[in-house]
Write a protein that holds these residues in place. Structure first.
Motif, PDB file in Angstrom:
ATOM      1  N   GLU A 203       0.822  -1.207   0.000  1.00  0.00           N
ATOM      2  CA  GLU A 203       0.000   0.000   0.000  1.00  0.00           C
ATOM      3  C   GLU A 203       0.858   1.261   0.000  1.00  0.00           C
ATOM      4  O   GLU A 203       0.554   2.231  -0.708  1.00  0.00           O
TER       5      GLU A 203
ATOM      6  N   GLU B 298       2.348   1.863  -3.405  1.00  0.00           N
ATOM      7  CA  GLU B 298       1.275   2.275  -4.320  1.00  0.00           C
ATOM      8  C   GLU B 298       0.955   3.754  -4.125  1.00  0.00           C
ATOM      9  O   GLU B 298       0.748   4.487  -5.101  1.00  0.00           O
ATOM     10  N   ASN B 299       0.946   4.215  -2.885  1.00  0.00           N
ATOM     11  CA  ASN B 299       0.687   5.630  -2.604  1.00  0.00           C
ATOM     12  C   ASN B 299       1.804   6.516  -3.131  1.00  0.00           C
ATOM     13  O   ASN B 299       1.569   7.638  -3.601  1.00  0.00           O
TER      14      ASN B 299
END
Length: 473
Positions: free
Chosen positions: A352, A355-356
């Motif tokens: 995550e 991805e950010n």
């Protein structure tokens, strides 16, 4: 365009020329003329663009006329960290050498006595972190009603560190007719609100897209398991033509452990983090700048404002928790037109976060693979010698950059470090580092995480197997 075209004084141009600069950067070309015209400005620029000089240079010329008074600084520069404040002070000393200007540096971690004495004598430029400035103001040691110029540097970092209430308080104590300059890499809503409240009809300057990364930096993500991080780091240090490198970790304890591990394996490394006093942090930075060490392991205290020439690599030992920190971390390399490489270690828990980061930068970071290795890997060689990590003398000679301190020295930062006698077996080396690797779980039966370093360019075979395995799948 040259610096002479920007309207700077001959004395200042001489100092700029002696510093080796001939052409202004984009932010300098856009910001210096309106600053000299006494306009408020908002400067949006990514790290490494020459932002500091864009306000230091015109301020020197503006402040060259006027009189200083005791406890009443004529200008104020607010910086989020001690390191950034010290960097700004260095710029004033370098470019202001032909002007009769005095400055004071108010930062935590050092004695107040000398700082108070400098204020009592009167200063033209006050460079401060918000915490120390608030402390001295509340003690009645400083008056802000004579301040003509205000600079808020790294405003988004100020927001992250919770300094916005302090900044609002400080701004309320300054004259309303002052000139204000605010610089930030990004402009989140709280910073926009701050500019509307305290800046007067500012000129907005944006030289690059917010949160964009430097095109001179080649970035990779390295998919690894948590237990493979240290071995991966050492392999890359030995195989990617590393000259000088900064290794970032998310926790102070990790910074200490990684530095200790690197030193045990013969690397010339040091550390910097928030638990160190300012004297120790300055000493480590000076060792890094002087070449006594060529690897600096750091927490995010060093991610912003640290300007060291020639940093060839940045390693994110931990994927940053905040996407903005990624931009600022890798911005320590690829500065002033030089090329740099950045590696981010990504485990299955970091999916995550990475991805950010890619969403913020608008770029898909490629996975590091066999074709990206820059040192030719030799199939031939003494496998037993490579596996055992023997012959430390040859390992030192093969280091990508020879440093002044080849031998492991006592830790100068105040962190305790004991070094057991070196033994020839990989088992003893693994045991020596066992205490720092408990979070990794069971050890692998094959090549241990903390075995000795393989000489650069002499890896026996292709890349380590784990570098070709996806940790995110």
């Amino acid at each position: 365009m040259t610096f002479a075209d920007l309207g700077l004084s001959p004395e200042l141009l001489k100092a700029v020329d002696s510093a080796g600069y001939t052409e202004p950067t984009a932010i300098q070309r856009e910001a210096i003329p309106p600053v000299l015209m006494m306009k408020d400005i908002i400067g949006i620029a990514q790290t490494g663009t020459g932002k500091t000089a864009s306000f230091v240079l015109p301020m020197i010329d503006i402040l060259s006329h006027g009189r200083r008074r005791a406890r009443m600084p004529r200008s104020l520069i607010l910086a989020p960290t001690r390191e950034l404040a010290a960097q700004v002070a260095e710029n004033f000393e370098k470019y202001g050498k032909n002007h009769d200007l005095t400055l004071a540096l108010l930062i935590g971690g050092v004695q107040m006595g000398d700082q108070v004495k400098a204020l009592d004598e009167g200063v033209d430029v006050l460079i401060a972190t918000p915490g120390r400035l608030m402390d001295l103001f509340e003690r009645g040691k400083i008056l802000l009603n004579g301040c003509e110029l205000l600079v808020i540097d790294e405003a988004d970092r100020m927001l992250d560190m919770g300094f916005i209430p302090d900044i609002e308080f400080i701004c309320s104590k300054l004259p309303e007719t002052r000139q204000t300059m605010l610089f930030s890499a990004t402009m989140p809503p709280p910073i926009e609100k701050l500019t509307k409240k305290f800046l007067n009809n500012p000129k907005r300057i944006e030289v690059s897209r917010a949160a964009s990364t430097n095109s001179d930096i080649t970035a990779f993500k390295v998919k690894v398991g948590t237990r493979q991080k240290r071995e991966t780091l050492r392999w890359l240090l030995n195989h990617d033509l590393v000259e000088t490198a900064i290794v970032f970790a998310n926790r102070k304890t990790t910074v200490r452990e990684v530095n200790q591990s690197l030193r045990r394996h013969g690397f010339a490394s040091g550390e910097i983090h928030g638990d160190m006093d300012q004297t120790s942090r300055n000493r480590e930075l000076e060792r890094f700048k002087a070449g006594d060490i060529n690897i600096l392991v750091a927490s995010d205290v060093a991610a912003r404002g640290l300007d060291v020439k020639g940093v060839s690599h940045v390693f994110n030992f931990d994927t940053p928790w905040h996407p903005d920190d990624y931009v600022h971390r890798i911005g320590r390399t690829g500065r002033a037109g030089a090329k740099g490489r950045a590696f981010t270690f990504v485990t299955s828990q970091d999916a995550e976060a990475i991805e950010n980061i890619e969403k913020l930068t608008g770029l898909s970071i490629p996975v590091f693979g066999q074709s990206d290795v820059r040192v030719e890997l030799k199939q031939a060689g003494d496998a037993s010698e490579s596996e055992s990590g023997a012959e430390p003398e040859r390992q030192r000679k093969s280091r990508p950059r020879k440093t002044k301190s080849e031998e492991i020295r006592p830790d100068e930062t105040g962190t305790e470090e004991t070094k057991a006698p070196r033994k020839s077996t990989s088992r003893s080396r693994k045991a020596a580092d066992e205490g720092n690797d408990r979070e990794r779980g069971p050890r692998r039966a094959k090549r241990g995480d903390d075995e000795g370093p393989t000489p650069a360019g002499e890896w026996n075979g292709p890349m380590p197997e784990f570098l070709g395995v996806s940790a995110l799948s």
